[in-house]
Scaffold this active site. Structure first.
Site, mmCIF file in Angstrom:
data_model
loop_
_atom_site.group_PDB
_atom_site.id
_atom_site.type_symbol
_atom_site.label_atom_id
_atom_site.label_comp_id
_atom_site.label_asym_id
_atom_site.label_seq_id
_atom_site.Cartn_x
_atom_site.Cartn_y
_atom_site.Cartn_z
ATOM 1 N N ARG A 53 14.466 -3.167 1.298
ATOM 2 C CA ARG A 53 13.159 -2.779 0.783
ATOM 3 C C ARG A 53 13.179 -1.269 0.607
ATOM 4 O O ARG A 53 14.164 -0.608 0.930
ATOM 5 C CB ARG A 53 11.993 -3.268 1.645
ATOM 6 C CG ARG A 53 12.262 -3.579 3.076
ATOM 7 C CD ARG A 53 12.642 -2.372 3.881
ATOM 8 N NE ARG A 53 11.645 -1.335 3.724
ATOM 9 C CZ ARG A 53 11.834 -0.058 3.895
ATOM 10 N NH1 ARG A 53 13.019 0.418 4.242
ATOM 11 N NH2 ARG A 53 10.874 0.822 3.738
ATOM 12 N N GLY A 54 12.063 -0.711 0.102
ATOM 13 C CA GLY A 54 12.067 0.713 -0.236
ATOM 14 C C GLY A 54 12.422 0.827 -1.714
ATOM 15 O O GLY A 54 13.409 0.223 -2.167
ATOM 16 N N ARG A 90 9.439 -8.193 -6.872
ATOM 17 C CA ARG A 90 8.414 -7.333 -6.271
ATOM 18 C C ARG A 90 7.771 -6.499 -7.384
ATOM 19 O O ARG A 90 8.476 -5.866 -8.165
ATOM 20 C CB ARG A 90 9.020 -6.425 -5.180
ATOM 21 C CG ARG A 90 9.541 -7.233 -3.978
ATOM 22 C CD ARG A 90 9.734 -6.378 -2.756
ATOM 23 N NE ARG A 90 8.474 -5.931 -2.197
ATOM 24 C CZ ARG A 90 8.389 -4.994 -1.248
ATOM 25 N NH1 ARG A 90 9.482 -4.416 -0.767
ATOM 26 N NH2 ARG A 90 7.213 -4.634 -0.772
ATOM 27 N N ASP A 244 6.322 4.549 -4.165
ATOM 28 C CA ASP A 244 6.971 3.427 -4.856
ATOM 29 C C ASP A 244 6.812 3.530 -6.364
ATOM 30 O O ASP A 244 7.572 2.933 -7.121
ATOM 31 C CB ASP A 244 6.390 2.096 -4.372
ATOM 32 C CG ASP A 244 6.842 1.831 -2.949
ATOM 33 O OD1 ASP A 244 6.239 2.405 -2.025
ATOM 34 O OD2 ASP A 244 7.834 1.112 -2.778
ATOM 35 N N LYS A 255 3.047 2.804 0.477
ATOM 36 C CA LYS A 255 2.676 1.776 1.456
ATOM 37 C C LYS A 255 1.205 1.899 1.867
ATOM 38 O O LYS A 255 0.699 3.001 2.081
ATOM 39 C CB LYS A 255 3.603 1.918 2.670
ATOM 40 C CG LYS A 255 3.405 0.916 3.765
ATOM 41 C CD LYS A 255 3.456 -0.520 3.300
ATOM 42 C CE LYS A 255 4.734 -0.866 2.564
ATOM 43 N NZ LYS A 255 4.681 -2.156 1.862
HETATM 44 O O1 MRU Z 1 7.253 -2.618 1.231
HETATM 45 P P1 MRU Z 1 8.351 -1.607 1.358
HETATM 46 O O2 MRU Z 1 8.934 -1.521 2.720
HETATM 47 O O3 MRU Z 1 9.398 -1.793 0.279
HETATM 48 O O4 MRU Z 1 7.623 -0.222 1.079
HETATM 49 C C1 MRU Z 1 8.357 0.971 1.139
HETATM 50 C C2 MRU Z 1 7.530 2.178 0.964
HETATM 51 O O5 MRU Z 1 6.327 2.117 0.776
HETATM 52 C C3 MRU Z 1 8.244 3.500 0.928
HETATM 53 O O6 MRU Z 1 7.437 4.506 1.445
HETATM 54 C C4 MRU Z 1 8.564 3.799 -0.543
HETATM 55 O O7 MRU Z 1 9.363 2.785 -1.083
HETATM 56 C C5 MRU Z 1 9.245 5.088 -0.719
HETATM 57 S S1 MRU Z 1 10.916 4.912 -0.241
HETATM 58 C C6 MRU Z 1 11.872 6.171 -0.465
#
Ligand code: MRU
Length: 371
Positions: A53-54, A90, A244, A255
């Site tokens: 994820r990320g 996603r 994101d 997030k």
């Molecule tokens: O739902 P996730 O764990 O994929 O969300 C990740 C985030 O919100 C991070 O802060 C975002 O992807 C930035 S990552 C460098």
């Protein structure tokens, strides 16, 4: 970065095993399983079910997913279908669409025979570019931390609050929000990080705390609701988060809960920075609040919680009454006016269309051609 003394990236191609490998992040910090991804279904599950994820890592994984499928079936139909299936995993992180567009645009004009090798080359390049972007974000962000450290008594740390995991586990390496922190640590600038636990999936508690601990960085895990209080009592010098998807007007989608931290930071006069590689900018969107799709995830993430029991077993327990109705929006948008600056691989800019265009002038040309 380092895990138990060994350097890792979050995704890599293992030549010996002839497949892509990832760290299955669902089990961190209690277990550290390395998993092989050998077919399209595995890549789809890995992104959809958050083994990885990320935003940047989702993009890199999708690129390798296309490459892997090109070995199995390099036809036009398979390329198109694979991109569509991966894109549907996603909805919020734009790096997914960015990486799939990169792969599709490159592979479509090629013959079927050429596709697999070139696809793997480009997927590996996307990973390497992500590492380099994040390294540069760290170099620019380091200067912001250094400036704050100058006003501190000798040896006192710069206190940084971060939300979710925008660390190396969310990217291929270095992380975005954490890269300036890792760079400051390497320069012996004392830092202390407040790690938001980040309900419902607890990426802060599970992943950011794990990363920082492994790198020997001074940190404390806090509940999501503690940030405002700490800011009121001058315990936070700056906030750095990831994003994101960044709209062309500088709105940032990250997030769920990020927006509340930005509000508290503004009320307390604390700088709120967002770190991002340019692959996270969606130049087609001018208003993040109305135009960025927000992922709604499964109710079970809210009603139940994973963790280690006192006897060491890993378990999921229910924290709400049976059948409690749940809403689970996974992201929120922080409007540009609450963001002190965007830290990119080309430098730090104002969170605005003009600020972004100053760093990415080639987009000025692209936008005027589109009009
Ligand atoms: O739902 P996730 O764990 O994929 O969300 C990740 C985030 O919100 C991070 O802060 C975002 O992807 C930035 S990552 C460098």
């Amino acid at each position: 970065m380092i895990v138990n003394g060994k350097a890792y990236r979050s995704i890599w191609f293992d030549k010996g095993a002839a497949c892509v490998k990832i760290i299955d992040q669902r089990w961190l910090p209690h277990d550290f399983p390395i998993v092989e991804l050998r077919n399209r279904e595995a890549f789809i599950a890995a992104i959809r079910d958050m083994w990885v994820r990320g935003a940047p890592l989702i993009g890199a994984t999708a690129a390798y997913g296309v490459a892997t499928q090109m070995v199995i079936d390099p036809s036009d139909n398979s390329l198109q279908e694979t991109c569509n299936l991966l894109l549907a995993t996603r909805p919020t992180a734009i790096n997914l669409r960015w990486a799939l567009d990169e792969m599709k645009d490159l592979l479509e004009p090629l013959s079927e025979r050429e596709r697999a090798a070139i696809a793997f080359e480009r997927a590996t390049q996307i990973c390497n570019e992500d590492v380099e972007c994040n390294r540069k974000i760290g170099v620019y962000g380091l200067e912001l931390i250094r400036e704050l450290s100058i006003d501190k008594p000798l040896g006192a740390p710069v206190n940084i609050l971060t939300h979710c995991n925008a660390g190396w586990l969310a990217t291929v390496d270095w992380g975005t929000a954490t890269s300036p922190i890792y760079h400051a640590h390497k320069e012996n600038i004392p830092v202390h990080v407040y790690v938001d636990e980040t309900r419902p999936r607890n990426q802060g508690a599970h992943l950011t705390a794990f990363e920082l601990g492994q790198e020997g960085i001074n940190h404390q895990l806090i509940v999501d609701n503690a940030g405002g209080h700490l800011m009121q009592h001058a315990k936070v010098d700056m906030v750095i988060t990831g994003t994101d998807r960044t709209a062309a007007n500088g709105d940032v989608c990250n997030k769920i809960g990020t927006y509340l931290k930005a509000l508290a930071a503004r009320d307390n006069g604390i700088p709120f920075y967002v770190a991002l590689p340019s692959s996270t900018i969606d130049w087609t969107i001018d208003n993040g609040i109305s135009d960025i799709p927000i992922e709604e995830r499964d109710a079970i993430e809210v009603s139940k919680i994973w963790g280690k029991l006192d006897d060491g077993t890993i378990a999921r327990v229910q924290i709400s009454p049976d059948d409690t109705p749940v809403a689970n929006p996974a992201f929120d948008v922080t409007p540009a006016h609450l963001v002190t600056g965007l830290i990119t691989e080309r430098g730090v800019c104002e969170a605005s269309r003009e600020g972004l265009l100053e760093l990415f002038p080639e987009r000025r040309k692209a936008s005027s051609e589109e009009e």
